[in-house]
Design an enzyme around this catalytic site. Structure first.
Site, PDB file in Angstrom:
ATOM      1  N   ILE A 115       0.858  -1.179   0.000  1.00 50.42           N
ATOM      2  CA  ILE A 115       0.000   0.000   0.000  1.00 50.42           C
ATOM      3  C   ILE A 115       0.893   1.227   0.000  1.00 50.42           C
ATOM      4  O   ILE A 115       1.829   1.321   0.805  1.00 50.42           O
ATOM      5  CB  ILE A 115      -0.938   0.019   1.219  1.00 50.42           C
ATOM      6  CG1 ILE A 115      -1.888  -1.193   1.177  1.00 50.42           C
ATOM      7  CG2 ILE A 115      -1.742   1.316   1.273  1.00 50.42           C
ATOM      8  CD1 ILE A 115      -2.794  -1.289   2.399  1.00 50.42           C
ATOM      9  N   CYS A 116       0.646   2.148  -0.920  1.00 55.39           N
ATOM     10  CA  CYS A 116       1.345   3.421  -0.990  1.00 55.39           C
ATOM     11  C   CYS A 116       2.860   3.216  -1.038  1.00 55.39           C
ATOM     12  O   CYS A 116       3.376   2.513  -1.907  1.00 55.39           O
ATOM     13  CB  CYS A 116       0.913   4.305   0.187  1.00 55.39           C
ATOM     14  SG  CYS A 116       1.331   6.050  -0.012  1.00 55.39           S
ATOM     15  N   SER A 117       3.624   3.779  -0.069  1.00 58.24           N
ATOM     16  CA  SER A 117       5.091   3.716  -0.096  1.00 58.24           C
ATOM     17  C   SER A 117       5.637   2.322   0.166  1.00 58.24           C
ATOM     18  O   SER A 117       6.838   2.080  -0.010  1.00 58.24           O
ATOM     19  CB  SER A 117       5.676   4.697   0.926  1.00 58.24           C
ATOM     20  OG  SER A 117       5.191   4.423   2.227  1.00 58.24           O
TER      21      SER A 117
END
Length: 331
Positions: A115-117
Site C-alpha cells: 500500500i502506498c510507499s
C-alpha cells in the site's frame, strides 16, 4: 455460491501484515479493518490474521501508538498473503532480513501486496522487476529513477499482477483490499465489506483526479447536495449546463466553477462517473440486458455504453459482467 465453496479456492487464508518501527497507522488500520476483524456473517472460512514485526520488542506507530506484534518474520512461512502497509520513509533502506524473507515467501507462492510507499520495500526485494506497479503519485519519479526496470502505472488506484499487487495512495489501499476480497470470495462478499465500511465497492478514477477542495463550503454543500442526489436518481435524463445552473440558483459560469471546486470534476465527468457506477452495479447484480442498462443509465445505446467502458475501464460491459456478475459466481 456459499462462502465455504468460494473459500475452497483460497488454499491459505492467513493474511500477515508487516509491522515496523514508524508504522504508517492509516495503512495498517486499513489492513486490520479488511482482514483482521471477526466477520461471523462471512462464515468459518474467512481470512485469518496475524501481525509480523521486522524488529524486536515494542514498535512505535505514527500518532504515538505502540504496537506489540504476534511474531516475527517467521510468520511469513505460514502466510497465504503478506501485506506491506506503507514504509517508514522512502529515504530509509529496507533491512536485508525483510528482503530475504519476502523473496522466500514469493518463491513459495505467497501473494504479496503493498500500500502506498510500501512499494519501495517490494522493489528493494526485486519482486517488481519487469512488472507493472503503482504507488502514490508524489513517489512516481523517485520509484522510476531508482528502479527503471519497473513499469510504473500512473493514474490507477491499484495494479494486480497475480501474486504481486500494489496500490496508489493510502486510501487506494481500501480499493486494493476490496479487490482482493472480490478475487477470493466474489462480488457479494466484497460488497458486504464495503457496505460495513460505508465506501464504494468498486471505485473509478485515477490519482490525477484528486479534488482541489475535498470538503465544499457549507453553503455550497447545501446547494449541490439535493441537485446531485436528484441527478443520481434520474441518470436517464439529459442535463444541460443551463438547466443545472438554474436548479442550483447560479449563473452557468459560476455553476461550472463551483461545481468543479466542490466535486473535483466537471458536470459531464461527474455524470459519466455516476452513470458508469450504476451500470457496473446493474451488471454485477442483475441479468438485465446491456441495451436496457445503457438506456436506464443515460447512455442511450449499448454502443455508447461499450465505448465508455472501453475508454474509462479498459473492458467491455459483457467482459465486466463475466468477471464480477453474480451469475458468474454461481458457475
Amino acid at each position: 455460491m456459499s462462502n465455504s465453496s468460494v473459500a475452497s479456492r483460497l488454499e491459505n487464508p492467513l493474511v500477515v501484515a508487516v509491522a515496523y518501527d514508524g508504522l504508517c497507522t492509516f495503512e495498517f488500520g486499513v489492513v486490520v479493518e479488511m482482514f483482521g476483524l471477526p466477520r461471523p456473517e462471512m462464515g468459518d472460512d474467512w481470512y485469518k490474521f496475524a501481525v509480523a514485526s521486522i524488529e524486536m520488542g515494542e514498535l512505535r506507530a505514527t500518532g504515538g501508538v505502540r504496537i506489540i506484534a504476534d511474531g516475527g518474520l517467521d510468520l511469513f512461512d505460514h502466510a497465504g498473503t503478506i501485506i506491506m502497509p506503507g514504509w517508514r520513509g522512502v529515504e530509509h533502506s529496507v533491512p536485508e532480513s525483510l528482503v530475504q524473507a519476502l523473496r522466500r515467501a514469493h518463491d513459495n507462492g505467497t501473494r504479496i501486496l503493498s500500500i502506498c510507499s510500501g512499494v519501495f520495500v517490494l522493489a528493494a526485494a526485486g519482486l517488481l522487476s519487469g512488472r507493472r506497479a503503482t504507488t502514490h503519485w508524489r513517489y512516481a519519479d523517485l520509484l522510476t529513477e531508482r528502479y527503471p526496470d519497473i513499469e510504473f502505472a500512473p493514474n490507477v488506484l491499484y495494479v494486480d499482477e497475480g501474486n504481486i499487487l500494489t496500490s496508489a495512495g493510502s486510501a487506494a489501499g481500501i480499493d486494493l483490499c476490496l479487490h482482493l476480497i472480490r478475487r477470493d470470495f466474489g462480488t457479494e462478499a466484497a460488497n458486504k465489506v464495503a457496505r460495513r465500511l460505508v465506501v464504494a465497492p468498486h471505485r473509478d478514477g485515477g490519482q490525477a483526479q484528486f479534488v482541489e477542495r475535498a470538503v465544499p463550503a457549507q453553503h455550497e454543500g447545501a446547494r449541490f447536495s439535493p441537485l446531485l442526489e436528484r441527478m443520481r436518481k434520474e441518470l436517464h435524463h439529459g442535463y444541460s449546463i443551463a438547466a443545472l445552473a438554474k436548479a442550483a440558483g447560479m449563473s452557468p459560469r459560476t455553476f461550472l466553477r463551483r461545481f468543479q471546486a466542490a466535486t473535483g470534476l466537471t458536470p459531464a465527468k461527474w455524470l459519466l462517473s455516476e452513470r458508469l457506477a450504476k451500470a457496473r452495479e446493474m451488471l454485477e447484480s442483475s441479468s438485465i440486458s446491456v441495451e436496457k442498462i445503457a438506456k436506464s443509465t443515460g447512455f442511450g445505446t449499448a454502443a455508447t455504453l461499450r465505448h465508455h467502458f472501453r475508454q474509462e475501464l479498459a473492458t467491455t460491459p459483457t467482459a465486466y459482467r463475466e468477471m464480477f456478475g453474480q451469475e458468474q459466481e454461481l458457475l
